[in-house]
Each structure stands twice: as C-alpha cells, then as structure tokens.
Design a protein around this motif. Structure first.
Motif, PDB file in Angstrom:
ATOM      1  N   TYR A   1       0.833  -1.203   0.000  1.00  0.00           N
ATOM      2  CA  TYR A   1       0.000   0.000   0.000  1.00  0.00           C
ATOM      3  C   TYR A   1       0.869   1.257   0.000  1.00  0.00           C
ATOM      4  CZ  TYR A   1      -2.856   3.631   2.303  1.00  0.00           C
ATOM      5  OH  TYR A   1      -3.479   4.806   2.650  1.00  0.00           O
ATOM      6  N   GLN A   2       1.881   1.269   0.845  1.00  0.00           N
ATOM      7  CA  GLN A   2       2.752   2.441   0.933  1.00  0.00           C
ATOM      8  C   GLN A   2       3.584   2.612  -0.337  1.00  0.00           C
ATOM      9  OE1 GLN A   2       4.787   3.115   4.801  1.00  0.00           O
ATOM     10  NE2 GLN A   2       3.530   1.440   5.582  1.00  0.00           N
TER      11      GLN A   2
ATOM     12  N   THR B   1       1.166   3.945  -3.004  1.00  0.00           N
ATOM     13  CA  THR B   1       0.802   5.320  -2.676  1.00  0.00           C
ATOM     14  C   THR B   1       1.963   6.272  -2.944  1.00  0.00           C
ATOM     15  OG1 THR B   1      -0.761   4.564  -0.999  1.00  0.00           O
ATOM     16  CG2 THR B   1      -0.015   6.841  -0.838  1.00  0.00           C
ATOM     17  N   TYR B   2       3.154   5.856  -2.568  1.00  0.00           N
ATOM     18  CA  TYR B   2       4.342   6.692  -2.805  1.00  0.00           C
ATOM     19  C   TYR B   2       4.511   6.953  -4.299  1.00  0.00           C
ATOM     20  CZ  TYR B   2       9.243   8.014  -3.287  1.00  0.00           C
ATOM     21  OH  TYR B   2      10.408   8.661  -3.635  1.00  0.00           O
ATOM     22  N   LYS B   3       4.400   5.909  -5.105  1.00  0.00           N
ATOM     23  CA  LYS B   3       4.602   6.072  -6.553  1.00  0.00           C
ATOM     24  C   LYS B   3       3.538   6.995  -7.158  1.00  0.00           C
ATOM     25  CE  LYS B   3       7.114   4.831  -8.994  1.00  0.00           C
ATOM     26  NZ  LYS B   3       8.251   5.545  -9.623  1.00  0.00           N
ATOM     27  N   LEU B   4       2.272   6.823  -6.769  1.00  0.00           N
ATOM     28  CA  LEU B   4       1.216   7.671  -7.309  1.00  0.00           C
ATOM     29  C   LEU B   4       1.342   9.112  -6.817  1.00  0.00           C
ATOM     30  CD1 LEU B   4      -1.856   5.245  -7.058  1.00  0.00           C
ATOM     31  CD2 LEU B   4      -0.510   5.824  -9.095  1.00  0.00           C
TER      32      LEU B   4
ATOM     33  N   SER C   1       3.946   8.432   1.489  1.00  0.00           N
ATOM     34  CA  SER C   1       3.462   7.075   1.253  1.00  0.00           C
ATOM     35  C   SER C   1       2.106   6.846   1.922  1.00  0.00           C
ATOM     36  CB  SER C   1       4.468   6.048   1.787  1.00  0.00           C
ATOM     37  OG  SER C   1       4.662   6.225   3.183  1.00  0.00           O
ATOM     38  N   GLN C   2       1.460   7.940   2.383  1.00  0.00           N
ATOM     39  CA  GLN C   2       0.182   7.827   3.068  1.00  0.00           C
ATOM     40  C   GLN C   2      -0.884   8.762   2.498  1.00  0.00           C
ATOM     41  OE1 GLN C   2      -0.406   5.632   5.517  1.00  0.00           O
ATOM     42  NE2 GLN C   2       1.691   4.908   5.721  1.00  0.00           N
ATOM     43  N   ASN C   3      -0.498   9.970   2.130  1.00  0.00           N
ATOM     44  CA  ASN C   3      -1.470  10.982   1.736  1.00  0.00           C
ATOM     45  C   ASN C   3      -2.252  10.575   0.483  1.00  0.00           C
ATOM     46  OD1 ASN C   3      -0.576  12.503   3.861  1.00  0.00           O
ATOM     47  ND2 ASN C   3       0.622  13.933   2.610  1.00  0.00           N
ATOM     48  N   HIS C   4      -3.491  11.046   0.402  1.00  0.00           N
ATOM     49  CA  HIS C   4      -4.379  10.895  -0.760  1.00  0.00           C
ATOM     50  C   HIS C   4      -4.834   9.460  -1.006  1.00  0.00           C
ATOM     51  CE1 HIS C   4      -1.606  14.372  -1.784  1.00  0.00           C
ATOM     52  NE2 HIS C   4      -2.769  14.946  -1.549  1.00  0.00           N
ATOM     53  N   SER C   5      -4.525   8.543  -0.100  1.00  0.00           N
ATOM     54  CA  SER C   5      -4.799   7.135  -0.336  1.00  0.00           C
ATOM     55  C   SER C   5      -5.588   6.554   0.840  1.00  0.00           C
ATOM     56  CB  SER C   5      -3.476   6.373  -0.505  1.00  0.00           C
ATOM     57  OG  SER C   5      -3.704   5.064  -0.967  1.00  0.00           O
ATOM     58  N   TYR C   6      -6.559   5.689   0.519  1.00  0.00           N
ATOM     59  CA  TYR C   6      -7.426   5.134   1.564  1.00  0.00           C
ATOM     60  C   TYR C   6      -7.715   3.666   1.289  1.00  0.00           C
ATOM     61  CZ  TYR C   6      -8.426  10.119   2.199  1.00  0.00           C
ATOM     62  OH  TYR C   6      -8.311  11.467   2.388  1.00  0.00           O
TER      63      TYR C   6
ATOM     64  N   LEU D   1      -8.303  -6.487  -2.336  1.00  0.00           N
ATOM     65  CA  LEU D   1      -8.116  -5.352  -1.443  1.00  0.00           C
ATOM     66  C   LEU D   1      -8.307  -4.070  -2.234  1.00  0.00           C
ATOM     67  CD1 LEU D   1      -5.774  -4.880   1.451  1.00  0.00           C
ATOM     68  CD2 LEU D   1      -5.657  -3.154  -0.332  1.00  0.00           C
ATOM     69  N   ASP D   2      -9.211  -3.213  -1.799  1.00  0.00           N
ATOM     70  CA  ASP D   2      -9.565  -1.994  -2.525  1.00  0.00           C
ATOM     71  C   ASP D   2      -8.847  -0.784  -1.940  1.00  0.00           C
ATOM     72  OD1 ASP D   2     -11.508  -3.378  -4.125  1.00  0.00           O
ATOM     73  OD2 ASP D   2     -12.813  -3.384  -2.381  1.00  0.00           O
ATOM     74  N   ILE D   3      -8.235  -0.018  -2.824  1.00  0.00           N
ATOM     75  CA  ILE D   3      -7.581   1.230  -2.439  1.00  0.00           C
ATOM     76  C   ILE D   3      -8.157   2.350  -3.293  1.00  0.00           C
ATOM     77  CG2 ILE D   3      -5.417   2.537  -2.435  1.00  0.00           C
ATOM     78  CD1 ILE D   3      -3.942  -0.041  -1.932  1.00  0.00           C
ATOM     79  N   LEU D   4      -8.565   3.418  -2.645  1.00  0.00           N
ATOM     80  CA  LEU D   4      -9.029   4.602  -3.357  1.00  0.00           C
ATOM     81  C   LEU D   4      -7.911   5.645  -3.296  1.00  0.00           C
ATOM     82  CD1 LEU D   4     -12.507   6.158  -3.291  1.00  0.00           C
ATOM     83  CD2 LEU D   4     -10.561   7.638  -2.862  1.00  0.00           C
ATOM     84  N   PHE D   5      -7.456   6.102  -4.463  1.00  0.00           N
ATOM     85  CA  PHE D   5      -6.414   7.126  -4.521  1.00  0.00           C
ATOM     86  C   PHE D   5      -6.994   8.395  -5.128  1.00  0.00           C
ATOM     87  CE2 PHE D   5      -2.879   9.517  -6.267  1.00  0.00           C
ATOM     88  CZ  PHE D   5      -2.011   9.534  -5.178  1.00  0.00           C
ATOM     89  N   VAL D   6      -6.898   9.492  -4.376  1.00  0.00           N
ATOM     90  CA  VAL D   6      -7.486  10.766  -4.793  1.00  0.00           C
ATOM     91  C   VAL D   6      -6.492  11.539  -5.649  1.00  0.00           C
ATOM     92  CG1 VAL D   6      -8.564  12.906  -4.027  1.00  0.00           C
ATOM     93  CG2 VAL D   6      -8.832  10.814  -2.671  1.00  0.00           C
ATOM     94  N   LEU D   7      -6.935  11.949  -6.823  1.00  0.00           N
ATOM     95  CA  LEU D   7      -6.111  12.690  -7.775  1.00  0.00           C
ATOM     96  C   LEU D   7      -6.464  14.174  -7.758  1.00  0.00           C
ATOM     97  CD1 LEU D   7      -6.448  10.131 -10.682  1.00  0.00           C
ATOM     98  CD2 LEU D   7      -4.292  10.670  -9.498  1.00  0.00           C
TER      99      LEU D   7
END
Length: 293
Positions: free
Chosen positions: A28-29, A32-35, A45-50, A67-73
């Motif tokens: 997950y981290q 998230t870090y890459k996005l 590695s935490q922000n914008h991701s849930y 496993l579902d991850i929502l990433f806010v753009l």
C-alpha cells in the motif's frame, strides 16, 4: 471449551494474520508513494490514499483476496480527462496503470474498466480506484465501459458507521460481519461484502443482546440467520450502511440462510443436551473449519 470460548476462537481464526497485514501495508505504501510522486509531486506514502471495501471497514477475513484502495487525484486531472472526446476514463486508467508499472514492472497488472488491478504472486489482488473528491465528500471515479462515464462512490460514511456501531455493540458488529463471511464462503452464498455488513448492522443495532459477550454468539448466529431468511426474495436492492448508496442483489440467499438457521437451532439443542460432538459438527457445518473442533 465452552460455547463462548469456541466462538471466540472462531473469531480469532477469522482475523487476518499479522504477516499478511504487514505485506499489505508495505505494498500500500509503495503504491501510494509512486502515485503521489507522479501526480502530486509528493514523497508521501500515506497521503491521498485510503483503504476502502471490506478491508477498509475492517470486516475482511483471513484468506480474502481482493483489497480496494481509493487514490485521490488532483481536480486538474479530472478537468483534463473529462474534456476527451472519446473515453477519457480509459486514458486515465491507463496512465495510472503505467505509473504503477514503474514500481512493479514484473507483476501482473491489468484492469476491469473501473479499477487498476495488481495481482501479486501470493494471491492478494490490489484494486486501485483513481478518484476525484466531490464537495459533499463523495468521489467520482472512471468507468471506461460503454464509451466511458464517471461514477460516484461514497465509502467514508460506510467505514465510519461500521466503526462507530462496532463500539456501540461491544465489538460484536465486526465479529458478526466476519462470521457472516465465513458462512457465505462455506455455503457459496451470493452476497457481496457491503450487503453483508449492511444487513449485519441493521440486525445487530436492533438486537436486544447486542452488547453481550461471546456467550451469546450462538443466539446471535441463530437470530441473524433467521433475519436473513426473512428478507424479501423479491427485493432487488438495499441502502448501504452509512452512505445510503444502492447495493444490488447478486442472487438468492434466503433459502440457504433458512437451512443454516435450522442448523443453528439444532446446535443449540445439542448444547442443552450436552451432545458436544454433534453441536460442534453443526456449527462447523455453518461456519466451516474455522470453528474449532
């Protein structure tokens, strides 16, 4: 073991292992870090991701796969891809896919029209939902099917409601949601996780013993299965816990609930007669091998 100890063991056996949670957190981290690096110029590695879905609601059980991850753009990206004359949603999903490929170049990465899917070799599948936050707290996400459109999801109130009501029920709500998943898997019941959590919440918040201990889990099983069996088989949708979003029926589950309600009645009768072996067999017929012998 008495019935309370056995149901406590069942719940412990359904809990996701620490090692699995650690691998999930690490991946997950990394994702998230890459996005964040590519779309927010951030090293977080935490922000914008849930975490969303069953894992986000803490109702997933050991052996789960998706496993579902929502990433806010950034909103600017929505403006950019919404202006495409043809399927900007598909183009956005491809950009997200390519970003994740930079990190996992040897991993099977694909999509299903609404999410980017990362299939890891240990069987856990990450489904990344790229999304844009709306003013009301809900999110727009892309659907590239049928020429492309934007859909709405609202997982945060669902997560909050399950968390809050779990506290109000002495942690029994999350345990019931997990136990219901074990039953669903054992009996191949056509119910999604959000419907299970919604109906478990609706039942338990009105159950007179909702704050009681594991000693009442045999009755909780009996009464919840009866509650499921009495749902209207013609009903095609329910309002999700917390968000009120529509959840659509995947198939008939009432008949299997009725059969297992009868098994629960038998198990309780066996307990009263001190026929422990038969009692255990009945509970294992409902829940599978996670229920202890």
């Amino acid at each position: 073991m008495n019935v309370a100890a056995k149901f406590q063991t069942l719940c412990n056996n359904l809990t996701i292992e620490t090692g699995t949670r650690s691998r999930i957190s690490e991946r997950y981290q990394e994702i998230t870090y890459k996005l964040n690096k590519n779309f927010w110029a951030s090293s977080s590695s935490q922000n914008h991701s849930y975490y969303v879905g069953s894992y986000g609601r803490n109702t997933a059980i050991r052996g789960f796969s998706d496993l579902d991850i929502l990433f806010v753009l950034p909103t600017t990206l929505y403006n950019q891809y919404n202006q495409y004359s043809v399927n900007g949603q598909s183009a956005l999903l491809q950009v997200i896919k390519n970003s994740i490929l930079e990190k996992y170049s040897r991993t099977d990465i694909g999509g299903d029209g609404q999410v980017v899917i990362v299939n890891f070799s240990d069987g856990i599948r990450f489904e990344i939902v790229p999304a844009f936050k709306n003013l009301d707290g809900s999110f727009k996400y892309p659907d590239s099917n049928k020429g492309g459109r934007w859909r709405i999801t609202n997982p945060m109130p669902e997560i909050k409601c399950i968390k809050d009501n779990n506290k109000l029920t002495n942690d029994n709500l999350i345990n019931l949601c997990r136990m219901a998943r074990a039953w669903r898997n054992k009996w191949d019941v056509p119910m999604g996780g959000l419907l299970i959590d919604t109906l478990a919440n609706s039942f338990l918040m009105n159950w007179e013993f909702k704050k009681n201990s594991y000693l009442y889990y045999d009755w909780m099983t009996r009464d919840f299965l009866n509650y499921l069996s009495l749902q209207d088989p013609q009903q095609q949708h329910w309002r999700a816990v917390g968000s009120g979003q529509y959840i659509y029926r995947k198939g008939q589950f009432e008949a299997k609930a009725k059969k297992c309600h009868y098994l629960a009645l038998q198990a309780i009768e066996y307990q009263l007669r001190k026929r422990i072996f038969s009692e255990t067999l009945a509970w294992r017929e409902i829940y599978g091998t996670a229920y202890p012998e």
